[in-house]
Design a protein around this motif. Structure first.
Motif, PDB file in Angstrom:
ATOM      1  N   TYR A 101      41.998  40.255  27.217  1.00 27.30           N
ATOM      2  CA  TYR A 101      41.717  41.433  28.024  1.00 27.30           C
ATOM      3  C   TYR A 101      42.076  42.728  27.283  1.00 27.30           C
ATOM      4  N   TYR A 134      42.327  36.579  42.341  1.00 27.09           N
ATOM      5  CA  TYR A 134      41.949  36.395  40.945  1.00 27.09           C
ATOM      6  C   TYR A 134      43.128  36.839  40.078  1.00 27.09           C
ATOM      7  N   GLY A 162      44.890  37.214  35.965  1.00 28.90           N
ATOM      8  CA  GLY A 162      44.729  37.258  34.515  1.00 28.90           C
ATOM      9  C   GLY A 162      46.072  36.987  33.869  1.00 28.90           C
ATOM     10  N   MET A 211      38.205  36.526  35.389  1.00 28.52           N
ATOM     11  CA  MET A 211      39.572  36.121  35.685  1.00 28.52           C
ATOM     12  C   MET A 211      39.592  34.734  36.325  1.00 28.52           C
ATOM     13  N   HIS A 254      36.149  40.624  38.194  1.00 29.46           N
ATOM     14  CA  HIS A 254      36.798  39.439  38.760  1.00 29.46           C
ATOM     15  C   HIS A 254      36.218  38.142  38.197  1.00 29.46           C
TER      16      HIS A 254
END
Length: 281
Positions: free
Chosen positions: A90, A82, A84, A71, A68
């Motif tokens: 990623y 959180y 992304g 993010m 986390h």
């Protein structure tokens, strides 16, 4: 002889094709029952499908989620989660599963399930991507932003794919649909492992996520679909508009004022005054 880069490309292409083919097969097989569920009257149009992908594939998607701390944290009176969005930062598996939902054949089946025509996926993932919620995270009741990032198309569908293994309903982090508004109890859909939820987004699709009361993390892959026409009969516009829960009287007043203010700003400044939440390729 192939290079390592070519091998990686082929591996990624195979993975993406496997996700797409799995989605097509499962959605097609359950298309009629999902259509009937989505069209149940007097509630927010929605349906869900369990065991969407092979269990091992889904576990790999979950294992690919970042910590986390890596993010973007969204935390205020409206929400705590959180997210992304900048996918190139990623694991590539996350990009593969997100864009599998954007394959034109998958979009076509979703159109047939929901009865909503002229659907378009969003390669820029405006307010979509993937999210992680841990203990004490929540999402207050809200209406999603009515349009895409350029305000050219209406946001009409939300696809939520839950990937946390062994996530029990009592842990929280479940989708709540306020079919009859905040004065009546909500309908809860468990954020169960390997479950896909399809729900309409319009000017009355009030929904939320229950507070997490467990020391784990609930992970979700999300996509929005857009259309040139609204689901309803007439045009409208609003920003993401939050409300307080039934017992949160003061918070509700604050959040209603916040929504009015932000809506006014967006009518003057097309993209608002905050940095928009979309994938910058």
């Amino acid at each position: 002889m192939r290079s390592n880069q070519e091998d990686m490309y082929l591996d990624n292409a195979t993975l993406n094709n496997r996700y797409v083919e799995s989605l097509l097969s499962k959605l097609e097989y359950h298309k009629l029952e999902l259509h009937k569920e989505f069209k149940i009257p007097q509630r927010i149009n929605s349906c869900y499908l369990d065991n969407l992908l092979d269990e091992e594939d889904t576990r790999k998607i979950y294992a690919s989620f970042p910590e986390h701390q890596e993010m973007l944290l969204l935390k205020d009176l409206r929400e705590y989660k959180y997210v992304g969005i900048q996918l190139n930062k990623y694991h590539p598996i996350l990009s593969k599963i997100i864009y599998a939902f954007q394959d034109r054949r998958v979009v076509k089946i979703i159109s047939e399930i929901t009865g909503i025509k002229n659907l378009f996926a969003d390669e820029y993932l405006y307010a979509a991507g993937f999210s992680l919620m841990k203990k004490d995270c929540f999402l207050n009741p809200h209406l999603d932003n009515s349009h895409d990032k350029d305000r050219d198309r209406y946001r009409v569908l939300n696809l939520l794919y839950y990937v946390t293994p062994d996530w029990h309903q009592e842990y929280g982090g479940n989708l709540e649909l306020w079919d009859r508004g905040l004065k009546q109890p909500c309908r809860t859909i468990h954020s169960k492992f390997n479950r896909l939820v399809i729900m309409v987004t319009n000017k009355s699709s009030l929904h939320s996520v229950s507070k997490i009361d467990y020391p784990g993390q609930r992970c979700c892959v999300s996509n929005y679909y857009f259309s040139p026409q609204p689901v309803d009969d007439h045009e409208y516009f609003h920003v993401t508009s939050f409300r307080g829960r039934p017992k949160e009287k003061v918070r509700d007043l604050i959040l209603q004022g916040d929504a009015i203010l932000r809506n006014g700003i967006r009518k003057i400044f097309k993209h608002g005054i905050k940095k928009p939440h979309f994938y910058r390729k």
